[in-house]
Enzyme design. Sequence first.
Site, short mmCIF file in Angstrom:
data_model
loop_
_atom_site.label_atom_id
_atom_site.label_comp_id
_atom_site.label_asym_id
_atom_site.label_seq_id
_atom_site.Cartn_x
_atom_site.Cartn_y
_atom_site.Cartn_z
N SER A 6 -3.79 -3.07 -0.33
CA SER A 6 -2.65 -3.88 0.10
C SER A 6 -3.12 -5.29 0.43
O SER A 6 -4.19 -5.47 1.04
CB SER A 6 -2.04 -3.24 1.34
N GLY A 7 -2.31 -6.30 0.06
CA GLY A 7 -2.73 -7.68 0.23
C GLY A 7 -2.74 -8.18 1.66
O GLY A 7 -3.61 -8.95 2.06
N CYS A 40 2.67 0.97 12.50
CA CYS A 40 3.69 1.57 11.63
C CYS A 40 4.43 2.72 12.30
O CYS A 40 5.38 3.22 11.75
CB CYS A 40 3.07 2.04 10.34
N GLY A 68 0.83 -1.21 0.00
CA GLY A 68 0.00 0.00 0.00
C GLY A 68 0.86 1.26 0.00
O GLY A 68 0.53 2.25 -0.65
N THR A 69 1.95 1.22 0.71
CA THR A 69 2.85 2.37 0.79
C THR A 69 3.35 2.77 -0.60
O THR A 69 3.38 3.95 -0.94
CB THR A 69 4.05 2.02 1.71
N1 PLP Z 1 -2.60 2.88 4.46
C1 PLP Z 1 -3.28 2.45 5.53
C2 PLP Z 1 -4.57 3.09 5.88
C3 PLP Z 1 -2.75 1.41 6.31
O1 PLP Z 1 -3.43 0.98 7.39
C4 PLP Z 1 -1.51 0.83 5.95
C5 PLP Z 1 -0.90 -0.23 6.78
O2 PLP Z 1 -1.16 -0.33 7.96
C6 PLP Z 1 -0.86 1.32 4.80
C7 PLP Z 1 -1.43 2.34 4.08
C8 PLP Z 1 0.45 0.75 4.36
O3 PLP Z 1 0.24 -0.46 3.70
P1 PLP Z 1 1.47 -1.47 3.50
O4 PLP Z 1 1.75 -2.04 4.84
O5 PLP Z 1 0.96 -2.47 2.52
O6 PLP Z 1 2.58 -0.66 2.95
#
Ligand code: PLP
Length: 378
Positions: free
Chosen positions: A200-201, A323, A70-71
């Site tokens: 995100s998976g 995070c 997702g990032t």
């Molecule tokens: N956006 C949101 C709202 C999230 O909750 C998260 C992860 O916790 C992310 C983005 C980041 O996703 P990824 O861990 O796949 O990079």
Amino acid sequence: MPVIYFDYAATTPVCPQAVDAVVDALAHFGNPSSRYPLGREAAQRVKSHRETVARALGCTPQEVYFTSCGTEGNNWAIRRGVELNRRRGRHIITTAIEHAAVLETCHDLERQGYEVTYLKPDRQGRIDPQDLSAALRPDTALVSMMLVNNEVGSVLPVAQCVKLVKACDKSILFHCDAVQGFLKVPYSMASLGADFVSVSGHKIGAPKGIGALMVKKGVRLTPFFTGGGQENGMRSGTEATAQIAGFAAAVEATMAQAHRLQRTAAIKEYTLQRLREAIPQLEIITAGDAPHICAVTLPGYKSEVVVRVLGDAGVCISSGSACHKGKPSHVFAALGLPKPWLDGALRLSFSPASTREEAEALVSALKQAADTLFTTLS
Ligand code: PLP
């Protein structure tokens, strides 16, 4: 010691269907760019997995680009989106409660001369579309708004805000971080209307290291990674065939679960009711709009200590987003909570597989923590 897990917003266990799909894809190890049958078969598999993800999002396969997480999708859409709209100006609108993947990207863009407006939430973590209206400017290039907040479970009015922004000026780009909303609240690319949607998976039973960015047909986003021209030239790098297979299998398995959203909401409601009954010190910050997330607090307690003590007892919960370990949560702070509430803020997150027995174990572990730990309020 069995683990009692109430941190599904941080990550989810990989579902058996995804494990099988990953193992199978690892055996079919061809490179989708290779021209011989082994490669063509791998390309065919990726094509079919892309179709599965597209179906889940209500878009065409051509609009789906696999990413590593997702990032990455958030960075790609925002950084390349503002470049694409450079001629409009250097103003970005987002919310104060976005994930770090959006906020830190915006902070970086501020250092490069962009101006960012951060919309403030109400006490429940909701955003008022009127505030977005008021923030729009002739030089606004891009709006980024999450669908579901990862710490308090509020659902943001993305579809309404997209309409409002596009009515003001069609050329303003709209990105939606739908990482916590994907298969948790009903939506499609069409119903949101956003130009970019990231998912995100690992939040839905797929392995870590796979996500997708949906780019609406006709939006001329440029690549973030350049190289061999994979993903139709939009995201170079040899396709992560096993993760992609796991992602598609998790999407299918999730969609096949009957009443998953109702079951998740019901176990959350039960847990909150039991917490209220058993722990007089506990306050509910918000029950959350999305079925899988809520936020509570033990005012005056230190949430990191509570989380550690529960963890030692085999119960996994979070003191905020996993995070940004250790730092006070910007989301809880943005809600304007009194300091003792902020100190003790906890996130609980659920899955349709969460049980009442697990809820009881959580309640008794939290009760014990509340009865034995030090509080500044006593
Ligand atoms: N956006 C949101 C709202 C999230 O909750 C998260 C992860 O916790 C992310 C983005 C980041 O996703 P990824 O861990 O796949 O990079």
